[in-house]
Design a protein around this motif. Structure first.
Motif, PDB file in Angstrom:
ATOM      1  N   PHE A  25      -2.013  27.736  95.865  1.00 36.56           N
ATOM      2  CA  PHE A  25      -0.820  27.527  96.667  1.00 36.56           C
ATOM      3  C   PHE A  25      -0.915  26.205  97.431  1.00 36.56           C
ATOM      4  O   PHE A  25      -1.975  25.814  97.893  1.00 36.56           O
ATOM      5  N   SER A  29       4.191  25.573 101.974  1.00 39.75           N
ATOM      6  CA  SER A  29       5.568  25.907 101.607  1.00 39.75           C
ATOM      7  C   SER A  29       6.542  24.864 102.137  1.00 39.75           C
ATOM      8  O   SER A  29       6.290  24.204 103.147  1.00 39.75           O
ATOM      9  N   ARG A  53      11.701  27.791 102.620  1.00 40.75           N
ATOM     10  CA  ARG A  53      11.531  29.061 101.900  1.00 40.75           C
ATOM     11  C   ARG A  53      11.035  28.868 100.478  1.00 40.75           C
ATOM     12  O   ARG A  53      10.881  29.836  99.728  1.00 40.75           O
ATOM     13  N   THR A  54      10.816  27.644 100.089  1.00 42.03           N
ATOM     14  CA  THR A  54      10.376  27.368  98.723  1.00 42.03           C
ATOM     15  C   THR A  54       8.852  27.426  98.643  1.00 42.03           C
ATOM     16  O   THR A  54       8.161  26.735  99.400  1.00 42.03           O
ATOM     17  N   VAL A  55       8.347  28.280  97.758  1.00 37.98           N
ATOM     18  CA  VAL A  55       6.897  28.363  97.545  1.00 37.98           C
ATOM     19  C   VAL A  55       6.481  27.233  96.622  1.00 37.98           C
ATOM     20  O   VAL A  55       7.083  27.008  95.572  1.00 37.98           O
ATOM     21  N   ARG A  56       5.455  26.497  97.023  1.00 35.10           N
ATOM     22  CA  ARG A  56       4.993  25.349  96.238  1.00 35.10           C
ATOM     23  C   ARG A  56       3.575  25.593  95.741  1.00 35.10           C
ATOM     24  O   ARG A  56       2.805  26.332  96.348  1.00 35.10           O
TER      25      ARG A  56
END
Length: 201
Positions: A1, A4, A7-10
């Motif tokens: 991970f 973030s 709200r976007t997970v990167r």
């Protein structure tokens, strides 16, 4: 991970660690060893399901993974089910039966212990209660654990800053277990940062 973005997970590319990787058989043996240390005694079907089942690791291949550990793993009978466990844990498992440890806990939704539980041992989870824990569409309920056996389910709801924990036992709970479950509810209250009350149904 990666961090973030709102709200976007990167995600990011992992560093190349291929040079540090052990041989495949050694790595798989270590994974099987750790599985048995955590979940043994376990059936070959349990390891297969935990691994992903089907083409990922069939029951027959799971049996081979246990056998690949050689003298480190032993086959045992658990209420008529052939299971495997680490030989190092056998003495403790066969030790003199004393009083149960007296531990009651609230395990959350999809807890790793519940997900990987040996589901064919009635002493751990009675057959009639399995549909209440392992529900449709892969849903796994939060459970009440009393001395290593699933003794009920529970839920919580927070409204207006107050958290209500409702315990739904499968039968009568001993007083000492109820006291410990009250303490578990208080821990949940502290985690959520709100006053709490406990109910049963």
């Amino acid at each position: 991970f990666a961090p973030s973005d709102d709200r976007t997970v990167r995600f990011r590319r992992a560093p190349d660690t291929s040079a540090a990787r052990p041989p495949v058989d050694e790595a798989v043996n270590e994974l099987t060893r750790r599985y048995l240390a955590m979940y043994g005694p376990a059936r070959r079907d349990d390891l297969s399901r935990w691994w992903g089942g089907g083409s990922a690791l069939s029951a027959a291949k799971a049996q081979g993974r246990f056998e690949a550990l050689g003298d480190e793993a032993v086959a045992v009978d658990v209420e008529g089910e052939r299971c495997w466990m680490l030989a190092a844990d056998l003495a403790a498992a066969l030790g003199p039966a004393g009083d149960p440890p007296g531990a009651a806990r609230l395990l959350p939704l999809f807890d790793v212990w519940t997900v990987s539980l040996n589901r064919n041992v009635d002493a751990i989870l009675a057959r009639d209660h399995r549909p209440l824990v392992y529900r449709q569409a892969g849903w796994i309920s939060p459970v009440v654990l009393v001395d290593g056996a699933v003794a009920g389910t529970w839920k919580h709801e927070t409204t207006k800053g107050s958290t209500v924990v409702t315990i739904e036992p499968f039968g009568k709970l001993p007083r000492w277990a109820a006291d410990q479950l009250d303490a578990e509810a208080e821990r949940l209250r502290g985690f959520l940062g709100s006053p709490t009350s406990r109910g049963t149904s």
